[in-house]
Scaffold this motif. Structure first.
Motif, PDB file in Angstrom:
ATOM      1  N   LEU A 143       7.657   3.739   4.902  1.00  0.00           N
ATOM      2  CA  LEU A 143       8.180   2.499   4.340  1.00  0.00           C
ATOM      3  C   LEU A 143       9.370   2.001   5.155  1.00  0.00           C
ATOM      4  O   LEU A 143       9.498   0.808   5.429  1.00  0.00           O
ATOM      5  N   LYS A 144      10.228   2.921   5.572  1.00  0.00           N
ATOM      6  CA  LYS A 144      11.372   2.551   6.412  1.00  0.00           C
ATOM      7  C   LYS A 144      10.890   2.021   7.753  1.00  0.00           C
ATOM      8  O   LYS A 144      11.414   1.042   8.272  1.00  0.00           O
ATOM      9  N   ARG A 145       9.875   2.637   8.326  1.00  0.00           N
ATOM     10  CA  ARG A 145       9.335   2.186   9.602  1.00  0.00           C
ATOM     11  C   ARG A 145       8.749   0.782   9.475  1.00  0.00           C
ATOM     12  O   ARG A 145       8.957  -0.065  10.331  1.00  0.00           O
ATOM     13  N   ILE A 146       8.044   0.534   8.372  1.00  0.00           N
ATOM     14  CA  ILE A 146       7.493  -0.802   8.142  1.00  0.00           C
ATOM     15  C   ILE A 146       8.624  -1.812   8.027  1.00  0.00           C
ATOM     16  O   ILE A 146       8.559  -2.903   8.561  1.00  0.00           O
ATOM     17  N   GLY A 197       0.815  -1.211   0.000  1.00  0.00           N
ATOM     18  CA  GLY A 197       0.000   0.000   0.000  1.00  0.00           C
ATOM     19  C   GLY A 197       0.849   1.262   0.000  1.00  0.00           C
ATOM     20  O   GLY A 197       0.515   2.247  -0.659  1.00  0.00           O
ATOM     21  N   THR A 198       1.960   1.213   0.718  1.00  0.00           N
ATOM     22  CA  THR A 198       2.861   2.370   0.755  1.00  0.00           C
ATOM     23  C   THR A 198       3.519   2.589  -0.594  1.00  0.00           C
ATOM     24  O   THR A 198       3.630   3.714  -1.077  1.00  0.00           O
ATOM     25  N   TYR A 199       3.956   1.499  -1.236  1.00  0.00           N
ATOM     26  CA  TYR A 199       4.528   1.626  -2.585  1.00  0.00           C
ATOM     27  C   TYR A 199       3.499   2.194  -3.557  1.00  0.00           C
ATOM     28  O   TYR A 199       3.819   3.042  -4.399  1.00  0.00           O
ATOM     29  N   LEU A 227       7.385  11.618   3.373  1.00  0.00           N
ATOM     30  CA  LEU A 227       6.641  10.998   4.474  1.00  0.00           C
ATOM     31  C   LEU A 227       6.359   9.527   4.190  1.00  0.00           C
ATOM     32  O   LEU A 227       6.467   8.682   5.082  1.00  0.00           O
ATOM     33  N   LEU A 228       6.012   9.214   2.949  1.00  0.00           N
ATOM     34  CA  LEU A 228       5.746   7.819   2.590  1.00  0.00           C
ATOM     35  C   LEU A 228       7.011   6.971   2.657  1.00  0.00           C
ATOM     36  O   LEU A 228       6.969   5.819   3.095  1.00  0.00           O
ATOM     37  N   LEU A 229       8.142   7.538   2.258  1.00  0.00           N
ATOM     38  CA  LEU A 229       9.405   6.808   2.361  1.00  0.00           C
ATOM     39  C   LEU A 229       9.762   6.550   3.822  1.00  0.00           C
ATOM     40  O   LEU A 229      10.263   5.476   4.164  1.00  0.00           O
TER      41      LEU A 229
END
Length: 79
Positions: A68-71, A16-18, A63-65
């Motif tokens: 993604l790093k947090r995930i 979803g983030t991608y 913010l999305l990146l």
């Protein structure tokens, strides 16, 4: 599990983030087109709008990146 719960889970997933990054970046094409048109027409106000929109897109992708790093940090399999 309801469809809404599944949708919220997908939004916070890696896929979803991608997808969000892709759609946000795709919006950049419209901003580029707007900026070119504004420069051609010497429309300063429209050019400022394009610059502000580009900054919003850049911030959104950043913010999305970060998300993604947090995930990735939460993923046990990635180490």
């Amino acid at each position: 599990m309801s469809a809404l719960t599944k949708a919220k889970g997908f939004k916070k997933s890696r896929t979803g983030t991608y997808l969000s990054i892709g759609t946000t970046a795709f919006g950049a094409f419209g901003v580029i087109k707007q900026a070119k048109k504004a420069r051609f027409e010497h429309d300063t106000l429209r050019l400022i709008d394009a610059v502000v929109s580009a900054a919003a897109i850049a911030t959104g992708v950043a913010l999305l990146l970060r998300e993604l790093k947090r995930i990735g940090d939460d993923d046990v399999l990635l180490g």
